[in-house]
Design a protein around this motif. Structure first.
Motif, PDB file in Angstrom:
ATOM      1  N   ARG A  87      -2.712 -35.709  21.145  1.00  0.00           N
ATOM      2  CA  ARG A  87      -4.141 -35.373  21.119  1.00  0.00           C
ATOM      3  C   ARG A  87      -4.755 -35.594  22.499  1.00  0.00           C
ATOM      4  NH1 ARG A  87      -6.941 -38.831  16.606  1.00  0.00           N
ATOM      5  NH2 ARG A  87      -5.700 -37.471  15.272  1.00  0.00           N
ATOM      6  N   LEU A 113      -3.054 -33.199  25.128  1.00  0.00           N
ATOM      7  CA  LEU A 113      -3.520 -31.826  24.962  1.00  0.00           C
ATOM      8  C   LEU A 113      -4.875 -31.638  25.630  1.00  0.00           C
ATOM      9  CD1 LEU A 113      -3.523 -28.998  23.715  1.00  0.00           C
ATOM     10  CD2 LEU A 113      -4.310 -30.023  21.560  1.00  0.00           C
ATOM     11  N   PHE A 114      -5.793 -32.567  25.410  1.00  0.00           N
ATOM     12  CA  PHE A 114      -7.122 -32.394  25.981  1.00  0.00           C
ATOM     13  C   PHE A 114      -7.089 -32.479  27.503  1.00  0.00           C
ATOM     14  CE2 PHE A 114     -11.677 -33.959  26.512  1.00  0.00           C
ATOM     15  CZ  PHE A 114     -12.197 -32.682  26.372  1.00  0.00           C
ATOM     16  N   LEU A 121     -10.728 -38.885  24.273  1.00  0.00           N
ATOM     17  CA  LEU A 121     -11.358 -37.558  24.265  1.00  0.00           C
ATOM     18  C   LEU A 121     -12.831 -37.665  24.674  1.00  0.00           C
ATOM     19  CD1 LEU A 121      -9.988 -35.939  20.954  1.00  0.00           C
ATOM     20  CD2 LEU A 121      -8.946 -35.961  23.230  1.00  0.00           C
ATOM     21  N   TRP A 170     -17.317 -29.176  25.402  1.00  0.00           N
ATOM     22  CA  TRP A 170     -16.347 -29.851  24.538  1.00  0.00           C
ATOM     23  C   TRP A 170     -16.961 -30.990  23.730  1.00  0.00           C
ATOM     24  CZ3 TRP A 170     -11.598 -28.089  23.470  1.00  0.00           C
ATOM     25  CH2 TRP A 170     -11.038 -27.162  24.353  1.00  0.00           C
ATOM     26  N   ILE A 202     -13.936 -31.252  21.148  1.00  0.00           N
ATOM     27  CA  ILE A 202     -12.927 -32.285  20.961  1.00  0.00           C
ATOM     28  C   ILE A 202     -12.637 -32.524  19.475  1.00  0.00           C
ATOM     29  CG2 ILE A 202     -13.363 -33.412  23.170  1.00  0.00           C
ATOM     30  CD1 ILE A 202     -14.916 -35.583  21.659  1.00  0.00           C
ATOM     31  N   VAL A 251      -9.583 -30.500  18.856  1.00  0.00           N
ATOM     32  CA  VAL A 251      -8.441 -31.162  19.491  1.00  0.00           C
ATOM     33  C   VAL A 251      -7.973 -32.347  18.643  1.00  0.00           C
ATOM     34  CG1 VAL A 251      -7.640 -32.402  21.542  1.00  0.00           C
ATOM     35  CG2 VAL A 251      -9.167 -30.429  21.794  1.00  0.00           C
ATOM     36  N   TYR A 298      -5.918 -31.113  15.645  1.00  0.00           N
ATOM     37  CA  TYR A 298      -4.783 -30.204  15.819  1.00  0.00           C
ATOM     38  C   TYR A 298      -3.404 -30.825  15.596  1.00  0.00           C
ATOM     39  CZ  TYR A 298      -1.247 -27.227  17.743  1.00  0.00           C
ATOM     40  OH  TYR A 298      -0.090 -26.489  17.875  1.00  0.00           O
ATOM     41  N   ILE A 354      -6.422 -22.571  18.737  1.00  0.00           N
ATOM     42  CA  ILE A 354      -6.228 -23.697  19.656  1.00  0.00           C
ATOM     43  C   ILE A 354      -5.008 -23.453  20.539  1.00  0.00           C
ATOM     44  CG2 ILE A 354      -5.704 -26.168  19.801  1.00  0.00           C
ATOM     45  CD1 ILE A 354      -7.288 -26.461  17.129  1.00  0.00           C
ATOM     46  N   PHE A 398      -2.972 -25.016  26.900  1.00  0.00           N
ATOM     47  CA  PHE A 398      -2.401 -25.608  25.689  1.00  0.00           C
ATOM     48  C   PHE A 398      -0.980 -26.117  25.941  1.00  0.00           C
ATOM     49  CE2 PHE A 398       0.399 -25.156  22.025  1.00  0.00           C
ATOM     50  CZ  PHE A 398      -0.231 -25.989  21.121  1.00  0.00           C
TER      51      PHE A 398
END
Length: 205
Positions: free
Chosen positions: A14, A17-18, A69, A81, A153, A156, A159, A185, A191
Protein backbone atom coordinates in the motif's frame (compact mmCIF):
# COMPACT_ATOMS: atom_id res chain seq x y z
CA UNK A 1 13.29 8.38 1.54
CA UNK A 2 13.56 4.77 2.68
CA UNK A 3 10.64 2.37 2.92
CA UNK A 4 11.08 -0.65 5.16
CA UNK A 5 8.84 -3.31 3.65
CA UNK A 6 8.18 -7.00 3.05
CA UNK A 7 7.11 -8.02 -0.47
CA UNK A 8 4.20 -10.22 0.67
CA UNK A 9 2.77 -7.60 3.04
CA UNK A 10 -0.25 -5.82 1.62
CA UNK A 11 0.22 -3.02 4.12
CA UNK A 12 3.77 -2.50 2.85
CA UNK A 13 2.60 -2.67 -0.76
CA UNK A 14 0.00 0.00 0.00
CA UNK A 15 2.77 2.44 0.94
CA UNK A 16 5.06 1.39 -1.90
CA UNK A 17 2.24 1.74 -4.44
CA UNK A 18 1.45 5.28 -3.37
CA UNK A 19 5.10 6.33 -3.44
CA UNK A 20 5.35 4.97 -6.96
CA UNK A 21 2.12 6.64 -8.09
CA UNK A 22 3.50 9.95 -6.82
CA UNK A 23 6.86 9.34 -8.46
CA UNK A 24 8.76 9.70 -5.18
CA UNK A 25 12.35 8.40 -5.41
CA UNK A 26 12.89 5.95 -2.58
CA UNK A 27 15.02 3.08 -1.40
CA UNK A 28 13.32 -0.20 -0.52
CA UNK A 29 14.71 -1.95 2.56
CA UNK A 30 13.36 -5.48 2.87
CA UNK A 31 12.56 -6.69 6.39
CA UNK A 32 12.46 -10.49 6.50
CA UNK A 33 9.35 -11.19 8.56
CA UNK A 34 9.81 -14.95 8.29
CA UNK A 35 13.13 -14.76 10.12
CA UNK A 36 11.71 -12.39 12.74
CA UNK A 37 13.68 -9.36 11.59
CA UNK A 38 10.73 -7.14 12.56
CA UNK A 39 11.14 -8.16 16.21
CA UNK A 40 14.84 -7.31 16.55
CA UNK A 41 15.88 -4.40 18.78
CA UNK A 42 17.13 -2.54 15.70
CA UNK A 43 13.77 -2.67 13.96
CA UNK A 44 11.76 -2.08 17.13
CA UNK A 45 13.72 1.15 17.50
CA UNK A 46 12.09 2.20 14.20
CA UNK A 47 8.60 0.95 15.06
CA UNK A 48 7.89 -0.32 18.55
CA UNK A 49 4.88 -2.25 17.20
CA UNK A 50 7.23 -4.44 15.16
CA UNK A 51 5.35 -4.03 11.91
CA UNK A 52 6.06 -3.01 8.33
CA UNK A 53 5.91 -0.64 6.60
CA UNK A 54 8.02 2.11 8.11
CA UNK A 55 8.91 5.25 6.18
CA UNK A 56 12.18 7.02 6.94
CA UNK A 57 11.98 10.54 5.58
CA UNK A 58 15.46 11.83 6.32
CA UNK A 59 15.15 10.82 9.95
CA UNK A 60 11.43 11.41 10.38
CA UNK A 61 10.00 7.95 11.02
CA UNK A 62 6.40 7.23 10.03
CA UNK A 63 4.88 3.82 10.71
CA UNK A 64 1.45 2.40 9.77
CA UNK A 65 0.55 2.18 6.11
CA UNK A 66 -2.44 4.53 6.25
CA UNK A 67 -0.45 7.08 8.24
CA UNK A 68 2.24 6.94 5.55
CA UNK A 69 -0.36 7.65 2.85
CA UNK A 70 -1.64 10.66 4.79
CA UNK A 71 1.90 11.88 5.54
CA UNK A 72 3.04 11.75 1.93
CA UNK A 73 -0.08 13.35 0.47
CA UNK A 74 0.00 16.10 3.08
CA UNK A 75 3.73 16.79 2.83
CA UNK A 76 3.55 17.07 -0.95
CA UNK A 77 0.33 19.10 -0.94
CA UNK A 78 -1.46 16.51 -3.04
CA UNK A 79 -5.03 17.55 -2.35
CA UNK A 80 -6.07 15.52 -5.37
CA UNK A 81 -5.13 12.38 -3.41
CA UNK A 82 -6.20 13.68 0.02
CA UNK A 83 -8.95 16.31 -0.20
CA UNK A 84 -8.92 19.12 2.34
CA UNK A 85 -12.60 20.06 2.13
CA UNK A 86 -14.66 18.71 5.02
CA UNK A 87 -16.75 16.25 3.00
CA UNK A 88 -13.84 14.93 0.95
CA UNK A 89 -11.52 14.56 3.94
CA UNK A 90 -14.23 12.76 5.91
CA UNK A 91 -14.96 10.46 2.97
CA UNK A 92 -11.31 9.45 2.69
CA UNK A 93 -11.04 8.91 6.44
CA UNK A 94 -14.09 6.68 6.40
CA UNK A 95 -12.50 4.36 3.85
CA UNK A 96 -9.13 4.41 5.58
CA UNK A 97 -11.03 3.10 8.60
CA UNK A 98 -12.57 0.41 6.40
CA UNK A 99 -9.08 -0.56 5.21
CA UNK A 100 -7.88 -0.81 8.82
CA UNK A 101 -10.98 -2.68 9.96
CA UNK A 102 -13.19 -4.53 7.48
CA UNK A 103 -10.38 -5.19 5.02
CA UNK A 104 -7.90 -6.25 7.70
CA UNK A 105 -10.35 -8.66 9.33
CA UNK A 106 -11.86 -9.88 6.06
CA UNK A 107 -9.86 -10.39 2.85
CA UNK A 108 -6.49 -9.65 4.49
CA UNK A 109 -7.14 -12.17 7.28
CA UNK A 110 -8.34 -14.78 4.77
CA UNK A 111 -5.07 -14.37 2.88
CA UNK A 112 -3.08 -14.65 6.11
CA UNK A 113 -4.55 -18.14 6.55
CA UNK A 114 -3.31 -19.44 3.19
CA UNK A 115 -0.07 -17.47 2.79
CA UNK A 116 1.20 -17.38 6.38
CA UNK A 117 -0.75 -20.16 8.12
CA UNK A 118 -2.64 -17.81 10.46
CA UNK A 119 -5.11 -19.52 12.79
CA UNK A 120 -8.22 -17.55 11.83
CA UNK A 121 -11.42 -19.45 11.07
CA UNK A 122 -11.47 -19.44 7.25
CA UNK A 123 -15.26 -19.50 7.03
CA UNK A 124 -15.56 -16.48 9.31
CA UNK A 125 -12.98 -14.27 7.59
CA UNK A 126 -14.14 -15.22 4.09
CA UNK A 127 -17.69 -14.38 5.16
CA UNK A 128 -16.54 -10.98 6.43
CA UNK A 129 -14.76 -10.39 3.13
CA UNK A 130 -17.95 -10.95 1.16
CA UNK A 131 -19.95 -8.63 3.42
CA UNK A 132 -17.40 -5.90 2.68
CA UNK A 133 -17.30 -6.67 -1.04
CA UNK A 134 -21.09 -6.45 -1.32
CA UNK A 135 -21.08 -3.08 0.43
CA UNK A 136 -18.27 -1.77 -1.79
CA UNK A 137 -20.00 -3.09 -4.93
CA UNK A 138 -23.15 -1.16 -3.96
CA UNK A 139 -21.11 1.95 -3.12
CA UNK A 140 -19.58 1.91 -6.60
CA UNK A 141 -22.96 1.80 -8.35
CA UNK A 142 -22.79 5.47 -9.37
CA UNK A 143 -19.08 6.23 -9.14
CA UNK A 144 -15.73 5.18 -10.58
CA UNK A 145 -13.67 5.91 -7.46
CA UNK A 146 -14.33 5.38 -3.77
CA UNK A 147 -14.36 9.11 -2.92
CA UNK A 148 -14.96 11.96 -5.34
CA UNK A 149 -14.31 11.91 -9.07
CA UNK A 150 -10.69 10.75 -9.12
CA UNK A 151 -8.36 8.38 -7.29
CA UNK A 152 -7.50 9.16 -3.67
CA UNK A 153 -5.51 7.45 -0.97
CA UNK A 154 -8.76 5.66 -0.08
CA UNK A 155 -8.50 3.66 -3.30
CA UNK A 156 -4.82 2.94 -2.64
CA UNK A 157 -5.61 1.75 0.89
CA UNK A 158 -8.16 -0.75 -0.42
CA UNK A 159 -6.26 -2.07 -3.43
CA UNK A 160 -3.59 -4.48 -2.19
CA UNK A 161 -5.72 -6.83 -0.11
CA UNK A 162 -8.75 -6.65 -2.41
CA UNK A 163 -6.68 -7.51 -5.47
CA UNK A 164 -5.09 -10.44 -3.64
CA UNK A 165 -8.35 -11.66 -2.07
CA UNK A 166 -8.49 -14.81 -4.26
CA UNK A 167 -5.27 -15.98 -2.57
CA UNK A 168 -7.39 -16.23 0.57
CA UNK A 169 -10.16 -18.16 -1.23
CA UNK A 170 -12.30 -15.04 -1.61
CA UNK A 171 -13.96 -15.18 -5.03
CA UNK A 172 -14.21 -11.75 -6.69
CA UNK A 173 -16.19 -12.91 -9.74
CA UNK A 174 -19.54 -11.65 -8.40
CA UNK A 175 -18.29 -8.09 -8.01
CA UNK A 176 -17.84 -6.46 -11.44
CA UNK A 177 -17.65 -2.91 -10.10
CA UNK A 178 -14.99 -3.85 -7.56
CA UNK A 179 -13.00 -5.56 -10.31
CA UNK A 180 -13.39 -2.48 -12.51
CA UNK A 181 -12.03 -0.32 -9.67
CA UNK A 182 -9.01 -2.60 -9.34
CA UNK A 183 -8.36 -2.36 -13.09
CA UNK A 184 -8.61 1.44 -12.98
CA UNK A 185 -6.02 1.56 -10.21
CA UNK A 186 -3.76 -0.80 -12.17
CA UNK A 187 -4.00 1.54 -15.19
CA UNK A 188 -2.67 4.55 -13.26
CA UNK A 189 0.79 5.83 -14.27
CA UNK A 190 3.38 4.53 -11.83
CA UNK A 191 1.36 1.51 -10.73
CA UNK A 192 3.42 -1.33 -9.24
CA UNK A 193 1.81 -4.76 -8.75
CA UNK A 194 1.51 -6.61 -5.48
CA UNK A 195 3.58 -9.82 -5.36
CA UNK A 196 1.39 -12.83 -6.14
CA UNK A 197 1.27 -16.11 -4.26
CA UNK A 198 -0.11 -19.27 -5.87
CA UNK A 199 -2.43 -20.26 -3.04
CA UNK A 200 -6.18 -20.42 -2.55
CA UNK A 201 -8.21 -19.66 -5.65
CA UNK A 202 -5.09 -18.08 -7.17
CA UNK A 203 -3.42 -21.50 -7.25
CA UNK A 204 -5.49 -22.46 -10.26
CA UNK A 205 -5.33 -19.07 -11.96
Amino acid sequence: MKLYHYPLSGHAHRARLFMSLLGIPHELVEVDLKSGAHKTPEFLALNSFGQVPVLDDNGTMISDSNAILVYLATKLGRTDWLPTDAKGAAGVQRWLSVAAGDVAFGPAAARLVTVFGAKFNPEDVIGRAHVLLKRLEAHLADRDWVVGTGPTIADVALYSYLSSAPEGNVDLSAYPRVNALLRRIEALPGFVPFAKTAVGLAAAA
